[in-house]
Each structure stands twice: as structure tokens, then as C-alpha cells.
Design a protein around this motif. Structure first.
Motif, PDB file in Angstrom:
ATOM      1  N   LEU B 113      -6.436  -3.203   6.474  1.00 21.03           N
ATOM      2  CA  LEU B 113      -5.476  -3.055   5.372  1.00 21.03           C
ATOM      3  C   LEU B 113      -5.783  -4.036   4.242  1.00 21.03           C
ATOM      4  N   ASP B 114      -6.143  -5.228   4.631  1.00 20.09           N
ATOM      5  CA  ASP B 114      -6.483  -6.280   3.675  1.00 20.09           C
ATOM      6  C   ASP B 114      -7.667  -5.885   2.802  1.00 20.09           C
ATOM      7  N   GLU B 115      -8.552  -5.043   3.359  1.00 19.98           N
ATOM      8  CA  GLU B 115      -9.772  -4.676   2.631  1.00 19.98           C
ATOM      9  C   GLU B 115      -9.609  -3.406   1.801  1.00 19.98           C
ATOM     10  N   ILE B 116      -8.518  -2.720   1.997  1.00 17.10           N
ATOM     11  CA  ILE B 116      -8.293  -1.477   1.244  1.00 17.10           C
ATOM     12  C   ILE B 116      -7.932  -1.818  -0.192  1.00 17.10           C
ATOM     13  N   PRO B 117      -8.466  -1.045  -1.164  1.00 17.52           N
ATOM     14  CA  PRO B 117      -8.147  -1.322  -2.573  1.00 17.52           C
ATOM     15  C   PRO B 117      -6.633  -1.374  -2.817  1.00 17.52           C
ATOM     16  N   ARG B 121      -3.516   0.595  -1.043  1.00 18.05           N
ATOM     17  CA  ARG B 121      -2.699  -0.152  -0.085  1.00 18.05           C
ATOM     18  C   ARG B 121      -1.205   0.012  -0.375  1.00 18.05           C
ATOM     19  N   SER B 122      -0.844  -0.022  -1.662  1.00 20.04           N
ATOM     20  CA  SER B 122       0.568   0.153  -2.027  1.00 20.04           C
ATOM     21  C   SER B 122       1.096   1.485  -1.508  1.00 20.04           C
ATOM     22  N   VAL B 123       0.325   2.541  -1.738  1.00 22.14           N
ATOM     23  CA  VAL B 123       0.758   3.874  -1.306  1.00 22.14           C
ATOM     24  C   VAL B 123       0.889   3.921   0.209  1.00 22.14           C
ATOM     25  N   LEU B 124      -0.104   3.368   0.866  1.00 15.10           N
ATOM     26  CA  LEU B 124      -0.120   3.369   2.327  1.00 15.10           C
ATOM     27  C   LEU B 124       1.128   2.683   2.885  1.00 15.10           C
ATOM     28  N   LEU B 125       1.449   1.536   2.314  1.00  9.95           N
ATOM     29  CA  LEU B 125       2.606   0.778   2.800  1.00  9.95           C
ATOM     30  C   LEU B 125       3.908   1.521   2.527  1.00  9.95           C
ATOM     31  N   LEU B 126       4.019   2.080   1.326  1.00  8.83           N
ATOM     32  CA  LEU B 126       5.276   2.740   0.963  1.00  8.83           C
ATOM     33  C   LEU B 126       5.538   3.959   1.828  1.00  8.83           C
ATOM     34  N   VAL B 127       4.495   4.754   2.068  1.00  5.19           N
ATOM     35  CA  VAL B 127       4.704   6.004   2.803  1.00  5.19           C
ATOM     36  C   VAL B 127       4.674   5.770   4.322  1.00  5.19           C
ATOM     37  N   LYS B 157      -7.994   7.600   5.884  1.00  2.44           N
ATOM     38  CA  LYS B 157      -9.338   7.885   6.393  1.00  2.44           C
ATOM     39  C   LYS B 157     -10.065   6.564   6.634  1.00  2.44           C
ATOM     40  N   THR B 158      -9.934   5.635   5.684  1.00  2.00           N
ATOM     41  CA  THR B 158     -10.583   4.328   5.841  1.00  2.00           C
ATOM     42  C   THR B 158     -10.071   3.620   7.092  1.00  2.00           C
ATOM     43  N   VAL B 159      -8.755   3.627   7.261  1.00  2.00           N
ATOM     44  CA  VAL B 159      -8.179   2.949   8.431  1.00  2.00           C
ATOM     45  C   VAL B 159      -8.751   3.535   9.716  1.00  2.00           C
ATOM     46  N   MET B 160      -8.732   4.866   9.824  1.00  2.00           N
ATOM     47  CA  MET B 160      -9.180   5.492  11.069  1.00  2.00           C
ATOM     48  C   MET B 160     -10.684   5.323  11.282  1.00  2.00           C
ATOM     49  N   ASP B 161     -11.455   5.481  10.201  1.00  2.00           N
ATOM     50  CA  ASP B 161     -12.918   5.346  10.335  1.00  2.00           C
ATOM     51  C   ASP B 161     -13.298   3.937  10.758  1.00  2.00           C
ATOM     52  N   ARG B 162     -12.720   2.940  10.106  1.00  2.00           N
ATOM     53  CA  ARG B 162     -13.105   1.561  10.408  1.00  2.00           C
ATOM     54  C   ARG B 162     -12.633   1.161  11.797  1.00  2.00           C
TER      55      ARG B 162
END
Lengths: 221, 183
Positions: B113-117, B121-127, B157-162
Motif C-alpha cells: 500500500l505504501d508503494e502504490i501511487p 491509494r486514496s481510492v483504495l482506502l476510501l472504497v 491488481k498491484t496489491v494482488m500481483d505483488r
């Protein structure tokens, strides 16, 4: 399953929206039709659900931690400050440009004040008692200055300066620098007093809403 | 503190939202310290502008928006330390905890999460974390719903791939990860 699928093969974004429950019942039905025929889509949907659950669990810790005492205390205190300030009929005005508010209010005669944006990045080193500074001013200005300081501490956020000048030509700016709660629950603010010289002082708010100069050994929030 | 005015009931609502505001802020900043600081700044700003909040609308959404705005301001002002520096500063104190944490799945998720742009990251956290709908998240971030969806899909996708790419320590996690109990 259904007799027709007017919808194209759902892409990843649509599958995600399905997993998140964002689709209408009608569209969901269509997506389910596709999923039944293409098991790979089922795996994608599961992956989206999994990522959501994982993120929720990974970031759950703050929900189980007590709210830092000082934040709650600060909110109560700031709320009370603003409420009492409104009672005194302070009218907040919007500036025509930009985001920095101007708060207009009536002060003691001979004193004019506006709040202007000041920006952060102030540097300071010395800490001189507020009362010492007061002694250097004539009595009328001292009273006016202490009013201005109180008003600034009540209304201005950190790093936003209040500029003012007195009838006798003294020009000062007052800039709150930090807000914190002492161990005994008093709300205190550190501020920069800048005129011919720059000084840092600290004042705490008593139960009657008066700001009294006070040397403080409290924790910064 | 004193009388029960509109403002103090507003303050009460704010206090009750605090755990969730902290969660969002800590996720946004990847730091408990920065997160708490962000929450405090946001509360201060909200209390100064209570008249801008329309009763009947969601106070949490309004607060997320304020936090997001302040965070962007700080990023733009260059006031935010990089996560590398942050680790240099905050790391040594909790080295053991950090190491153990990094091996759990949840620790890995936080690291990814820290590495996501920032925008994603904002969208990910909100939803995903705060449970806002796409439309609500779009309103908080002031972007079209389509933008929310594309950022969200990319980030997940980034979270799952990494996560798949990282060495698994599932057995240890099952027995030692305290957070598993919360989940």
C-alpha cells in the motif's frame, strides 16, 4: 442461462464493480450469466473480494486502538473556542481570492487588525516571557495587544498570522505556532510575537475563556 | 467543553468518527505519527469551517475530503518525508516489531500500500477500507466515477500481483499474527 447477453464480455473493471456490489440488479444478472459460463471470471471476482477483505483486515488496527486522548480533548476545546467566539459575533468573511480567510471584528479604539495568510516555516529560538514584552508598551497598547493576542489564539490556526498596529504606531504580528493540551487538561498555544523583534510566548486558556501567559511544561500534540 | 452549541455537537460527531478518520489517515500517510497529525489538522480545519458542512450530508465523507486536501497540500509543499526516510527515523525504535510485521500477510499488504501511487491509494482506502461507494469516493476526491474505477482496479491488481510475488510464510502467520484474531 439467459437467452441473450446484450452486454459485452465483462472486463476486469466490471468484474470488480460486481464484486463490490456496485452494479444494478439487471447488470449483475448479466455478469452472473457470464461468470457461469467462464470460470476464470469467477476467480477474478474472488480475487477482487479477497483484496478488499485483506485491505480491511490489514488496516483494522486503528479501530481497536483508543483515540489519542489529546485529539479528543483538542476537538472539544477547539469547538468551545469557536462557539464562544461566535457568541461574540465575530463574522468570518471570505477573501475574494484564494483560500485565506479574513476575520473582521471590532477591537479597542485605535487598533486595526486583519488576519492574513502567513505560511509556515517560521524559525524561532528564544523564549521570552509575554509579560516582559507588555511592560515595554504603553498601557493602552498593552491592553489592546493582549486583546489581540487573545483573539488570535481563539480564532487563528497555527501559522496564520494576525497583523495589527496600534494608535501609537506599534506594529505587531501574532502567529500561533502550536496548540497542545497540558497534563491537567488546559489548552495552551505557543505563538510568535513579531514587531521590532521576535519572541515566542505561551498562553493557556482558563475556564472563563481568558488567555493567560503561562510557562508550560506540557506535551505537544 | 462548555455549552452545548451546534459546534460542540459537531465536535461530538467528530470524536465518534475518530477511529475511522485515524484509519484513513494512517493508511494515507503510511505512518501512525503522520496520520495522527493529519487527523488533528483536519479536525482543526473542519471546526473552523463548520458552516461549510451541510447537515444531512455525510460528515465522514467531508472529513475524508479535508484530510485528502491537506495531505495533497503537504505533498505539494514537499513537507512529507519519503517512506525511506520515514523508516530511517521511525524504524529503529520498533525494529523487531517491524521485522515480524513485514512477514505477515497484513504487513506485506501495508508495505505494498505504501508503494502504490498516492492517487490510487486514496481510492483504495476510501472504497475497500472505509466502505464508500464508487460515487461517494468520486465526490470525496472530486473526480469522475470512471476515474475511481480505473484507479481502483489498477491498485487492487498491484496489491494482488505483488502479494503473489512475495515469499509466503503462511504457517507462521496462522499462529503468530495477532491481527488474524481481529479479522
Amino acid at each position: 442461462m439467459r437467452k441473450r447477453f446484450p452486454m459485452q464480455i465483462p472486463d476486469d473493471t466490471v468484474l470488480m464493480a460486481y464484486a463490490d456490489g456496485e452494479l444494478s440488479a439487471d447488470v449483475s444478472d448479466q455478469v452472473e450469466g457470464w461468470i457461469a459460463r467462464m470460470p476464470a471470471m469467477q476467480a477474478r471476482v474472488a480475487a477482487f473480494m479477497h483484496s478488499r477483505a485483506l485491505l480491511q483486515a490489514a488496516l483494522a488496527a486503528p479501530l481497536h486502538e483508543p483515540t489519542p486522548h489529546q485529539s479528543a480533548a483538542l476537538i472539544g476545546a477547539l469547538g468551545a473556542m469557536i462557539a464562544s467566539e461566535r457568541k461574540r459575533k465575530v463574522v468570518p468573511l471570505r477573501t475574494p481570492r484564494g483560500d485565506s480567510p479574513i476575520i473582521g471584528y471590532a477591537l479597542a479604539a485605535g487598533l486595526a487588525a486583519i488576519i492574513i495568510g502567513f505560511g509556515s516555516g517560521l524559525a524561532w529560538q528564544s523564549s521570552v516571557d509575554y509579560a516582559v514584552r507588555m511592560a515595554a508598551l504603553d498601557a493602552a497598547s498593552a491592553a489592546a495587544l493582549s486583546q489581540a493576542v487573545a483573539l488570535t489564539l481563539e480564532t487563528s490556526p497555527n501559522y496564520r498570522a494576525v497583523m495589527f498596529h496600534s494608535a501609537s504606531g506599534i506594529r505587531q504580528s501574532i502567529t500561533p505556532l502550536a496548540t497542545f493540551v497540558t497534563d491537567d487538561g488546559a489548552i495552551c498555544r505557543e505563538y510568535l510575537l513579531a514587531g521590532r523583534s521576535e519572541e515566542i510566548a505561551t498562553a493557556c486558556r482558563d475556564d472563563n475563556g481568558r488567555w493567560l501567559p503561562r510557562p508550560v511544561t506540557g506535551r505537544r500534540t | 467543553m462548555h455549552e452545548s452549541s451546534e459546534t460542540s455537537s459537531f465536535g461530538d460527531q467528530l470524536v465518534s468518527l475518530m477511529p475511522r478518520l485515524r484509519r484513513f489517515a494512517i493508511g494515507l500517510t503510511s505512518s501512525t505519527h503522520e496520520g495522527d497529525d493529519l487527523v488533528q489538522s483536519a479536525c482543526q480545519r473542519a471546526l473552523e469551517r463548520t458552516e461549510q458542512w451541510r447537515p444531512g450530508t455525510r460528515l465522514d465523507s467531508w472529513m475524508y475530503r479535508i484530510m485528502q486536501t491537506i495531505w495533497l497540500e503537504r505533498l505539494r509543499a514537499g513537507a512529507i518525508r519519503t517512506s525511506f526516510l520515514r523508516e530511517q527515523i521511525e524504524g529503529p525504535i520498533v525494529d523487531g516489531v517491524r521485522d515480524a510485521d513485514a512477514r505477515t500477510t497484513f504487513g506485506k499488504v501495508r508495505r505494498i500500500l505504501d508503494e502504490i501511487p498516492d492517487q490510487q491509494r486514496s481510492v483504495l482506502l476510501l472504497v475497500c477500507v472505509e466502505g464508500l461507494s464508487y460515487r461517494e469516493a468520486a465526490a470525496v476526491l472530486d473526480v469522475p466515477t470512471g476515474t475511481v474505477m480505473s484507479r481502483l482496479a489498477r491498485a487492487r491488481k498491484t496489491v494482488m500481483d505483488r502479494l503473489d510475488g512475495m515469499p509466503s510464510t503462511a504457517p507462521a502467520e496462522a499462529s503468530t499474527d495477532k491481527e488474524a484474531a481481529h479479522a
